[in-house]
Enzyme design. Structure first.
Site, short mmCIF file in Angstrom:
data_model
loop_
_atom_site.label_atom_id
_atom_site.label_comp_id
_atom_site.label_asym_id
_atom_site.label_seq_id
_atom_site.Cartn_x
_atom_site.Cartn_y
_atom_site.Cartn_z
N TYR A 144 0.92 -1.64 0.25
CA TYR A 144 0.15 0.28 -0.12
C TYR A 144 1.31 0.69 0.02
O TYR A 144 1.96 1.11 0.89
CB TYR A 144 -1.20 -0.15 1.61
CG TYR A 144 -1.83 1.13 1.45
CD1 TYR A 144 -1.59 2.03 2.23
CD2 TYR A 144 -3.15 1.43 1.06
CE1 TYR A 144 -1.97 3.67 2.55
CE2 TYR A 144 -3.72 2.39 0.86
CZ TYR A 144 -3.59 3.82 1.93
OH TYR A 144 -4.58 4.70 1.65
N ASP A 239 9.33 2.91 -1.10
CA ASP A 239 8.12 3.60 -0.46
C ASP A 239 9.14 3.04 1.11
O ASP A 239 8.54 2.60 1.65
CB ASP A 239 6.90 3.45 -0.69
CG ASP A 239 6.62 3.92 0.48
OD1 ASP A 239 5.52 4.05 0.32
OD2 ASP A 239 6.15 4.46 0.98
N LYS A 267 5.50 9.64 8.32
CA LYS A 267 5.07 9.39 9.77
C LYS A 267 5.85 9.89 10.27
O LYS A 267 6.12 10.72 11.15
CB LYS A 267 5.18 7.67 9.75
CG LYS A 267 3.87 7.03 8.85
CD LYS A 267 3.97 5.81 8.75
CE LYS A 267 3.23 5.37 7.26
NZ LYS A 267 1.60 4.99 7.98
#
Ligand code: KE4
Length: 419
Positions: A144, A239, A267
């Site tokens: 994802y 990623d 994050k």
């Protein structure tokens, strides 16, 4: 354990926000029951609106590497408030954060700050297409990368949790530009490049997967990614929105000794405030507006609050390198000697307990897990004051605020489920 107020808030929220939540995985749809509305957090603890206390293994899905409300982060945000919250103009703080990221991640020669991981991956993909003049992307099933239209193809995280193979609303033309392959399959990668190598702009992957549950790349897979992208002139995009600064100060690419062409972050680099970043090779990033023809922009990009919180986080990490061996030690203990019928995958403080005997190396093997039994396990832990990720297809996170006593208490709760 009372959930009265959470139930009332959920009922009220249903009329206001889809599912009463601002991100689908929070709705407990795959594990059932009432999502807990959080009143506050501190260190390794969450406290819900019914006064229940939990040892937190979500950590806001990664950002809370050093625990909730760390004094360094709070002090930085308070200081930022004295100068303002957003200017829509450059500040020195943004340069300092860029310098910290570049100092920690050698492949990041130049970067751009954005406001989420999704913005980071969306932008990185556009830059890869613009730089190569090609349209196709390779991604991997179960990974994802945020809700980027063209990447919501066989994606993980909330889509895996809800069993949404391919979301509605993405034009076929967009998803047709994405080739989804099995993670860890060297053969599939070789075939894709053999067939369409000269059309492939980029390969994007989670270098350690969190979003189908934790899945670890094989050395052969990592080697093939490097060799084939270089051979065919495609860009390799790591990623690291989840893994960046979480697995090591230099992220997964430091662990694996790999230098991707582009990387994305989010994050942890925001210390719990909204942020993202993308960057990498200087020759590639020099194509980004205003110096180049590839456009990307953002009203709140580089805002002083998120940047100050992120700076405090990265400076804490730099001055406290001992957090990584500590996280390795206590997370290894948490995952030690898994019960029968459970396969545990872990890298550093990121882990998943899969309810399957099958080794989990990709999405197909992850899906052999007994998600109904995982749901019962999740609620058992919740009833014992332990808050795991509310989905078999997510990673859990241990923070530097977790104590060895927290880990032993959690192990006890796990063992009682299997007793
Ligand atoms: P955001 O847009 O949510 O900041 O980042 C998207 C993203 C990109 N890349 C990776 C590797 C990610 O893990 C994420 C977001 N991760 C999920 C956790 N599985 C966010 C939690 C959620 O969607 O509620």
């Amino acid at each position: 354990m009372s959930t009265t107020r959470s139930e009332a808030l959920l009922a009220r929220g249903q009329n206001l926000i889809p599912g009463g939540v601002n991100s689908p995985v929070r709705a407990f749809r795959s594990v059932g029951g009432t999502p807990r509305f959080i009143a506050r957090a501190q260190g390794a603890r969450l406290f819900d609106v019914d006064g229940n206390e939990f040892i937190d293994y979500i950590g806001s899905w990664g950002p809370m590497l050093i625990g909730h409300r760390h004094p360094d982060i709070l002090a930085a945000i308070e200081k930022a408030l004295t100068i303002g919250t957003s200017f829509g103009a450059p500040t020195e703080l943004e340069l300092e954060l860029a310098e910290e990221i570049i100092d920690a991640v050698p492949s990041m020669e130049m970067l751009r700050l954005v406001n989420s991981g999704t913005e980071a991956t969306m932008s990185a993909l556009r830059v890869a297409r613009g730089f190569t003049g090609r349209d196709l992307t390779i991604k991997f099933e179960g990974c994802y990368h945020g809700h980027v239209d063209s990447l919501l193809v066989k994606a993980g995280s909330g889509m895996a949790t809800l069993g949404i193979a391919d979301t509605q609303g993405v034009p076929k033309g967009f998803s047709d530009t994405t080739i989804a392959l099995p993670y860890n399959s060297v053969e599939a990668l070789e075939v894709a490049f053999a067939e369409r190598g000269d059309q492939i702009a980029a390969v994007i992957l989670e270098p350690v997967v969190g979003n189908m549950g934790c899945v670890i790349p094989t050395p052969e897979f990592l080697k093939a990614l490097q060799t084939l992208t270089q051979k065919h002139g495609a860009l390799l995009i790591f990623d690291e929105v989840m893994t960046g600064f979480l697995l090591a100060r230099g992220g997964a690419q430091e662990l694996f000794g790999i230098r991707p062409d582009l990387s994305t972050f989010g994050k942890v680099i925001g210390g719990g405030l909204p942020i993202g970043a993308y960057g990498g090779r200087r020759d590639v990033m020099s194509k980004v507006a205003p110096v180049g023809p590839i456009y990307q922009a953002g009203t709140l990009s580089g805002n002083p609050l998120a940047v100050s919180a992120g700076l405090a986080m990265l400076r804490h990490i730099k001055t406290h390198p001992e957090i990584y061996p500590y996280l390795e030690k206590i997370t290894a203990r948490l995952c030690e000697a898994p019960p029968p019928g459970v396969t545990v995958n872990r890298v550093g403080s990121m882990f998943t307990m899969f309810f399957t005997e099958t080794p989990v190396t990709d999405y197909e093997t992850a899906k052999t897990s007994d998600t109904a039994r995982f749901g019962k396990f999740f609620h058992h832990l919740l009833s014992e004051g332990v808050y795991f990720a509310p989905s078999q297809f997510e990673a859990g996170f241990v923070s530097a605020a977790h104590t060895e006593e927290d880990i032993e208490r959690t192990r006890g709760a796990i063992q009682r489920f299997f007793a």
